[in-house]
Design a protein around this motif. Sequence first.
Motif, PDB file in Angstrom:
ATOM      1  N   LYS A   1       0.720  -1.162   0.020  1.00 55.00           N
ATOM      2  CA  LYS A   1       0.020  -0.136   0.048  1.00 55.00           C
ATOM      3  C   LYS A   1       0.830   1.246  -0.005  1.00 55.00           C
ATOM      4  CE  LYS A   1      -3.900  -2.228   2.447  1.00 55.00           C
ATOM      5  NZ  LYS A   1      -4.493  -2.131   3.692  1.00 55.00           N
TER       6      LYS A   1
ATOM      7  N   LEU B   1       1.415   0.768  -9.918  1.00 50.77           N
ATOM      8  CA  LEU B   1      -0.215   0.303 -10.398  1.00 50.77           C
ATOM      9  C   LEU B   1       0.178  -1.142 -11.289  1.00 50.77           C
ATOM     10  CD1 LEU B   1      -2.412   3.102 -11.134  1.00 50.77           C
ATOM     11  CD2 LEU B   1      -2.584   1.503  -9.270  1.00 50.77           C
ATOM     12  N   ARG B   2       1.141  -0.889 -12.325  1.00 50.28           N
ATOM     13  CA  ARG B   2       1.566  -2.038 -13.254  1.00 50.28           C
ATOM     14  C   ARG B   2       2.156  -3.120 -12.429  1.00 50.28           C
ATOM     15  NH1 ARG B   2       3.134   2.029 -16.983  1.00 50.28           N
ATOM     16  NH2 ARG B   2       5.494   1.882 -16.546  1.00 50.28           N
TER      17      ARG B   2
ATOM     18  N   GLY C   1       1.097  -3.957  -9.499  1.00 46.75           N
ATOM     19  CA  GLY C   1       0.183  -4.473  -8.763  1.00 46.75           C
ATOM     20  C   GLY C   1      -0.102  -3.915  -7.328  1.00 46.75           C
TER      21      GLY C   1
ATOM     22  N   GLN D   1      -1.196  -1.031  -4.452  1.00 45.71           N
ATOM     23  CA  GLN D   1      -2.445  -0.239  -4.132  1.00 45.71           C
ATOM     24  C   GLN D   1      -1.908   1.082  -4.119  1.00 45.71           C
ATOM     25  OE1 GLN D   1      -5.226  -1.620  -1.230  1.00 45.71           O
ATOM     26  NE2 GLN D   1      -4.493  -3.766  -1.362  1.00 45.71           N
TER      27      GLN D   1
ATOM     28  N   GLU E   1      -4.406   6.053 -14.308  1.00 44.48           N
ATOM     29  CA  GLU E   1      -5.593   5.360 -13.853  1.00 44.48           C
ATOM     30  C   GLU E   1      -5.323   3.880 -14.163  1.00 44.48           C
ATOM     31  OE1 GLU E   1      -7.587   5.151 -18.457  1.00 44.48           O
ATOM     32  OE2 GLU E   1      -8.297   6.637 -16.911  1.00 44.48           O
ATOM     33  N   GLY E   2      -6.246   3.180 -13.266  1.00 47.95           N
ATOM     34  CA  GLY E   2      -6.132   1.619 -13.259  1.00 47.95           C
ATOM     35  C   GLY E   2      -6.496   1.236 -11.889  1.00 47.95           C
ATOM     36  N   GLU E   3      -6.760  -0.253 -11.999  1.00 46.87           N
ATOM     37  CA  GLU E   3      -7.461  -0.771 -10.556  1.00 46.87           C
ATOM     38  C   GLU E   3      -6.261  -0.577  -9.795  1.00 46.87           C
ATOM     39  OE1 GLU E   3      -8.739  -5.373  -9.539  1.00 46.87           O
ATOM     40  OE2 GLU E   3      -8.016  -4.763 -11.441  1.00 46.87           O
ATOM     41  N   GLY E   4      -6.765  -0.381  -8.581  1.00 43.36           N
ATOM     42  CA  GLY E   4      -5.861  -0.221  -7.325  1.00 43.36           C
ATOM     43  C   GLY E   4      -5.442   1.394  -7.044  1.00 43.36           C
TER      44      GLY E   4
ATOM     45  N   GLU F   1      -6.502   5.027  -5.781  1.00 44.73           N
ATOM     46  CA  GLU F   1      -7.202   5.800  -5.036  1.00 44.73           C
ATOM     47  C   GLU F   1      -6.701   7.369  -5.161  1.00 44.73           C
ATOM     48  OE1 GLU F   1      -8.542   6.985  -0.588  1.00 44.73           O
ATOM     49  OE2 GLU F   1      -6.957   5.647  -0.920  1.00 44.73           O
TER      50      GLU F   1
END
Length: 210
Positions: free
Chosen positions: A2, A21-22, A24, A26, A40-43, A45
């Motif tokens: 994190k 982010l790439r 993995g 957060q 932008e991307g998953e994970g 905030e």
Amino acid sequence: MKLTVFGATGGIGGEIVRQALRAGHQVTAVVRDPGRLAAEGEGLEVFRADLRDAEALRAAVTGRDAVLSGLGVRKRSDAGIAAELTRSVVRALEAEGVRRLLVVSAAPVGPPAERQPLVDKAMGLVVSAVLKDVYVDLRAMEAELARSATDWTSVRPPRLQDKPVTGVYRKVVGGTPRSGRFIGRADVAHAMLAMIDDPSTVKQGVGVAY
């Protein structure tokens, strides 16, 4: 992990966010204007805050494994903000008990490289004279780190370039790479992420360059 990233809309900060982010992780990107954040991307905030308000920053750093800062001066008239904003970040970390902090500084703030060629010494003196106020600011920032309770690392690149990440560069803990004149912003971000778990870089300035 994190991670929290300050200066996430800047050249190095944006690269830190994208690469993290790439990988993995957060990522919490702290920004003043979310519309300027290109990543932008998953994970991801997005945390909007006044970077001068240490109390407001506490929620952005609590429970994080590491905090990385790409905050810095974009033009000479900005001199002074690196120390001021980093002071707020440090106070937020200390209040939340977060230890690991990595920031961007600059090569001239560190010690001269060993056996530096005369032409590089001369160029360094000229740059230091022209950007004197900027380096005074960065030295004040590093002094804030040294006084803090954080496990800090100050990453000191030379002249920055816009190049794709290579992962190939030189690193000198406590020093400066000889004849290190350039490095890409993406590789500075790569180096900072790689140093998170490197104990040899804790409470150290680290020179990076091609």
